[in-house]
Design an enzyme around this catalytic site. Structure first.
Site, mmCIF file in Angstrom:
data_model
loop_
_atom_site.group_PDB
_atom_site.id
_atom_site.type_symbol
_atom_site.label_atom_id
_atom_site.label_comp_id
_atom_site.label_asym_id
_atom_site.label_seq_id
_atom_site.Cartn_x
_atom_site.Cartn_y
_atom_site.Cartn_z
ATOM 1 N N ASN A 1 -10.988 10.417 -2.515
ATOM 2 C CA ASN A 1 -11.700 11.094 -1.425
ATOM 3 C C ASN A 1 -10.829 12.190 -0.822
ATOM 4 N N ASN A 2 -9.531 11.959 -0.858
ATOM 5 C CA ASN A 2 -8.615 12.876 -0.161
ATOM 6 C C ASN A 2 -8.130 13.981 -1.091
ATOM 7 N N LEU A 3 -7.706 15.061 -0.443
ATOM 8 C CA LEU A 3 -7.408 16.277 -1.197
ATOM 9 C C LEU A 3 -6.260 16.113 -2.203
ATOM 10 N N GLY B 1 0.826 -1.216 0.000
ATOM 11 C CA GLY B 1 0.000 0.000 0.000
ATOM 12 C C GLY B 1 0.859 1.265 0.000
ATOM 13 N N TYR B 2 0.176 2.382 0.081
ATOM 14 C CA TYR B 2 0.838 3.698 -0.039
ATOM 15 C C TYR B 2 1.912 3.897 1.053
ATOM 16 N N ASP C 1 -16.395 17.292 8.403
ATOM 17 C CA ASP C 1 -15.075 17.937 8.378
ATOM 18 C C ASP C 1 -14.933 18.945 9.514
ATOM 19 N N LYS D 1 -10.031 2.376 14.372
ATOM 20 C CA LYS D 1 -8.705 2.786 14.860
ATOM 21 C C LYS D 1 -8.707 2.859 16.383
ATOM 22 N N SER E 1 -4.388 6.864 13.547
ATOM 23 C CA SER E 1 -4.711 8.049 12.759
ATOM 24 C C SER E 1 -5.096 9.199 13.684
ATOM 25 N N TYR F 1 -1.081 9.034 12.441
ATOM 26 C CA TYR F 1 -0.679 9.850 11.293
ATOM 27 C C TYR F 1 -1.640 11.020 11.134
ATOM 28 N N PHE F 2 -1.094 12.154 10.711
ATOM 29 C CA PHE F 2 -1.937 13.277 10.331
ATOM 30 C C PHE F 2 -2.267 13.104 8.837
ATOM 31 N N TYR G 1 -14.861 4.075 10.403
ATOM 32 C CA TYR G 1 -13.417 3.939 10.171
ATOM 33 C C TYR G 1 -12.637 4.382 11.419
HETATM 34 P P1 NAD Z 1 -3.471 1.673 1.432
HETATM 35 O O1 NAD Z 1 -4.869 1.275 1.119
HETATM 36 O O2 NAD Z 1 -2.627 2.197 0.335
HETATM 37 O O3 NAD Z 1 -2.688 0.440 2.089
HETATM 38 C C1 NAD Z 1 -3.328 -0.558 2.847
HETATM 39 C C2 NAD Z 1 -2.910 -1.909 2.261
HETATM 40 O O4 NAD Z 1 -3.512 -2.949 3.038
HETATM 41 C C3 NAD Z 1 -3.371 -2.106 0.822
HETATM 42 O O5 NAD Z 1 -2.261 -2.493 0.043
HETATM 43 C C4 NAD Z 1 -4.422 -3.205 0.903
HETATM 44 O O6 NAD Z 1 -4.399 -4.007 -0.255
HETATM 45 C C5 NAD Z 1 -3.996 -3.941 2.150
HETATM 46 N N1 NAD Z 1 -5.055 -4.639 2.889
HETATM 47 C C6 NAD Z 1 -6.234 -4.139 3.349
HETATM 48 N N2 NAD Z 1 -6.877 -5.075 4.061
HETATM 49 C C7 NAD Z 1 -6.085 -6.184 4.079
HETATM 50 C C8 NAD Z 1 -6.187 -7.458 4.672
HETATM 51 N N3 NAD Z 1 -7.245 -7.821 5.392
HETATM 52 N N4 NAD Z 1 -5.171 -8.342 4.496
HETATM 53 C C9 NAD Z 1 -4.102 -8.015 3.753
HETATM 54 N N5 NAD Z 1 -3.941 -6.813 3.177
HETATM 55 C C10 NAD Z 1 -4.925 -5.913 3.335
HETATM 56 O O7 NAD Z 1 -3.548 2.697 2.643
HETATM 57 P P2 NAD Z 1 -2.410 3.592 3.306
HETATM 58 O O8 NAD Z 1 -2.732 5.004 3.034
HETATM 59 O O9 NAD Z 1 -1.068 3.063 2.967
HETATM 60 O O10 NAD Z 1 -2.739 3.326 4.835
HETATM 61 C C11 NAD Z 1 -2.060 2.353 5.597
HETATM 62 C C12 NAD Z 1 -2.618 2.343 6.989
HETATM 63 O O11 NAD Z 1 -2.482 3.641 7.557
HETATM 64 C C13 NAD Z 1 -4.109 2.009 7.067
HETATM 65 O O12 NAD Z 1 -4.328 1.222 8.218
HETATM 66 C C14 NAD Z 1 -4.764 3.359 7.206
HETATM 67 O O13 NAD Z 1 -5.990 3.284 7.884
HETATM 68 C C15 NAD Z 1 -3.725 4.102 8.021
HETATM 69 N N6 NAD Z 1 -3.816 5.569 7.864
HETATM 70 C C16 NAD Z 1 -3.762 6.114 6.608
HETATM 71 C C17 NAD Z 1 -3.863 7.496 6.460
HETATM 72 C C18 NAD Z 1 -3.859 8.134 5.100
HETATM 73 O O14 NAD Z 1 -4.326 9.275 4.983
HETATM 74 N N7 NAD Z 1 -3.337 7.495 4.055
HETATM 75 C C19 NAD Z 1 -3.989 8.308 7.584
HETATM 76 C C20 NAD Z 1 -4.035 7.718 8.843
HETATM 77 C C21 NAD Z 1 -3.936 6.338 8.957
HETATM 78 C C1 WQD Z 2 -8.247 17.562 3.703
HETATM 79 C C2 WQD Z 2 -8.894 18.926 3.527
HETATM 80 C C3 WQD Z 2 -11.281 18.835 3.191
HETATM 81 C C4 WQD Z 2 -11.056 16.782 -0.695
HETATM 82 C C5 WQD Z 2 -8.926 12.080 6.079
HETATM 83 C C6 WQD Z 2 -9.480 11.118 7.094
HETATM 84 C C7 WQD Z 2 -8.491 10.912 8.189
HETATM 85 C C8 WQD Z 2 -7.129 10.486 7.627
HETATM 86 C C9 WQD Z 2 -6.659 11.363 6.535
HETATM 87 C C10 WQD Z 2 -7.006 8.105 7.662
HETATM 88 C C11 WQD Z 2 -10.219 19.066 4.270
HETATM 89 C C12 WQD Z 2 -10.597 19.381 1.968
HETATM 90 C C13 WQD Z 2 -10.767 17.399 0.505
HETATM 91 C C14 WQD Z 2 -11.623 17.571 -1.757
HETATM 92 C C15 WQD Z 2 -11.508 19.493 -0.328
HETATM 93 N N1 WQD Z 2 -7.176 9.181 7.047
HETATM 94 N N2 WQD Z 2 -10.975 18.730 0.686
HETATM 95 N N3 WQD Z 2 -11.814 18.906 -1.509
HETATM 96 O O1 WQD Z 2 -10.481 14.799 5.904
HETATM 97 O O2 WQD Z 2 -8.336 15.732 6.889
HETATM 98 O O3 WQD Z 2 -8.648 13.312 6.720
HETATM 99 O O4 WQD Z 2 -7.704 11.537 5.561
HETATM 100 O O5 WQD Z 2 -6.902 7.914 8.820
HETATM 101 O O6 WQD Z 2 -9.026 9.951 9.013
HETATM 102 O O7 WQD Z 2 -10.682 11.672 7.620
HETATM 103 O O8 WQD Z 2 -8.273 14.594 4.653
HETATM 104 O O9 WQD Z 2 -7.552 14.903 2.333
HETATM 105 O O10 WQD Z 2 -9.943 14.260 2.788
HETATM 106 O O11 WQD Z 2 -9.187 16.548 3.377
HETATM 107 O O12 WQD Z 2 -11.728 20.696 -0.163
HETATM 108 O O13 WQD Z 2 -11.945 17.076 -2.843
HETATM 109 O O14 WQD Z 2 -9.225 19.102 2.140
HETATM 110 O O15 WQD Z 2 -12.483 19.515 3.425
HETATM 111 O O16 WQD Z 2 -10.297 20.399 4.736
HETATM 112 P P1 WQD Z 2 -9.038 14.707 6.086
HETATM 113 P P2 WQD Z 2 -8.743 15.007 3.222
#
Ligand code: NAD
Ligand code: WQD
Length: 337
Positions: free
Chosen positions: A197-199, A10-11, A294, A152, A124, A176-177, A148
């Site tokens: 979904n994310n910005l 994943g990412y 939000d 966590k 998160s 993570y932020f 979600y």
């Molecule tokens: P991502 O979706 O890119 O990576 C998650 C990986 O887990 C994927 O490759 C997916 O295929 C794999 N996966 C999911 N369920 C699985 C399962 N049951 N068994 C095996 N593999 C599985 O997401 P990411 O952004 O890399 O996030 C990684 C972790 O960090 C997640 O737990 C996410 O909730 C957390 N997190 C992400 C963010 C963010 O904004 N990206 C912020 C806070 C927390």
């Molecule tokens: C950032 C800012 C939006 C999209 C989410 C999860 C959080 C964490 C990280 C996993 C906000 C604005 C967004 C768009 C916009 N993930 N926005 N137009 O909401 O801070 O956090 O991702 O744990 O749990 O809730 O991140 O990137 O979605 O939004 O204006 O098309 O961008 O309103 O102010 P967020 P985001």
């Protein structure tokens, strides 16, 4: 030392594998590829010139997890695997509970069987709900505003209970932020298949003309320019924090939570403007209604991670914007030919 990385294609997981390998760790990945691609394994190898062991499968599959622990002496685990789309979690909460909590329970049961009790968990900033004060410190009250976020929060609780039941466990909860950016090689990064979904992924797809226009969700927040403020952190900085957290869990027992952010808040408009400037590209946008759920602003006090893990973010917002775009251009050019 051998580290099992769940969700390692994943990412954030893929960037962390790179940093682990470059720090001399051996890496075993398990990922069911529900949100990533197998090619990432080759990119990790290409960047590091190191071997990676990859198992395609589900962390909820206990027999598979046992097989991995039988075939490798795992010293510690980083548990990224999980579903992460907030909106989707509201629609299909049971999928989120089964996958995100089920995987943690299965993983920890198998870790217990094999006497591996060191885990770094992907939490998160969402566990702070709507914070009353900024910057956010680890001791602030915790709450969840969607399924979600609740997964966590529950996972943090499960891992804490585990330590209370057996003090040989060592648990790092990494909150993570907002991770953005990509590896400077342009080989790995974030590439959602669906409409993002994310910005940042949305900005990138508008910049590459895969999507027409960015909708900015509200400009009447209590912030510097009315748009939402977040603590964006470069994914490579974030990945490096995992190497520090692994060192910590390998050397100590206990349970601890760490904010991983830069401590700096940027508004949506600031991010869009910086992106346009550093990449010399247009990102058309329109202001639309607020997105439900939000909050105005969210940024970390990352002092504890600095004190305890000797980690701090070093990369700024310009580098984040540049690397995100660079990855997208590189990815698109490879996948068009
Ligand atoms: P991502 O979706 O890119 O990576 C998650 C990986 O887990 C994927 O490759 C997916 O295929 C794999 N996966 C999911 N369920 C699985 C399962 N049951 N068994 C095996 N593999 C599985 O997401 P990411 O952004 O890399 O996030 C990684 C972790 O960090 C997640 O737990 C996410 O909730 C957390 N997190 C992400 C963010 C963010 O904004 N990206 C912020 C806070 C927390
Ligand atoms: C950032 C800012 C939006 C999209 C989410 C999860 C959080 C964490 C990280 C996993 C906000 C604005 C967004 C768009 C916009 N993930 N926005 N137009 O909401 O801070 O956090 O991702 O744990 O749990 O809730 O991140 O990137 O979605 O939004 O204006 O098309 O961008 O309103 O102010 P967020 P985001």
């Amino acid at each position: 030392m051998k580290i099992l990385v769940t969700g390692g294609t994943g990412y954030i997981g893929s960037h962390t594998c790179v940093e682990l390998l470059e720090s001399g760790y051996e890496v075993v990945i398990v990922d069911n590829l529900c949100n990533s691609k197998r090619e990432v394994v080759d990119f990790i190898k290409e960047i590091t010139h190191k071997e990676v062991i990859f198992y395609e499968g589900d962390v909820c599959d206990k027999e598979l997890m046992r097989k991995i622990f039988k075939e490798h002496k795992i010293d510690a685990v980083i548990h990224f695997a999980g579903l992460k789309a907030v909106g989707e979690s509201v629609k299909v909460p049971l999928n989120y509970y089964r996958n995100n909590i089920g995987s943690t329970i299965t993983l920890c049961e198998v870790m217990n069987e094999f006497n591996c009790k060191k885990i770094v968990f992907s939490s998160s900033a969402t566990v702070y709900g709507s914070p009353k004060e900024l910057p956010i410190k680890e001791g602030f009250p915790l709450s969840a505003t969607n399924p979600y976020g609740r997964t966590k929060l529950y996972n943090e609780g499960i891992l804490t209970d585990l330590y209370v039941s057996d003090n040989n466990w060592s648990v790092a909860l990494l909150r993570y932020f907002n991770p953005i950016g990509a590896h400077p090689s342009g080989l790995i990064g974030e590439n959602p298949n669906d409409i993002p979904n994310n910005l940042m992924p949305y900005i990138v797809k508008v910049a590459t003309k895969e999507l027409k226009i960015l909708s900015i969700f509200g400009n009447d927040y209590q912030t510097k320019d009315g748009t939402g403020v977040r603590d964006y952190i470069h994914v490579v900085d974030l990945a490096k924090a995992h190497v520090k957290a692994i060192e910590e869990v390998l050397n100590n027992t206990g349970v601890d939570a760490y904010n991983l952010g830069t401590g700096q808040g940027y508004s949506v408009l600031e991010l869009v403007e910086t992106f346009q400037k550093v990449n010399k590209v247009e990102v058309p946008y329109q202001i639309v209604e607020r997105r439900p759920g939000d909050i105005d602003a969210c940024y970390a006090d990352p002092t504890y991670a600095k004190e305890k893990l000797n980690w701090e973010a070093t990369k700024g917002i310009e580098e984040m914007c540049r690397d995100s775009y660079n990855f997208a251009i590189n990815y698109n050019s490879k996948h068009q030919n």
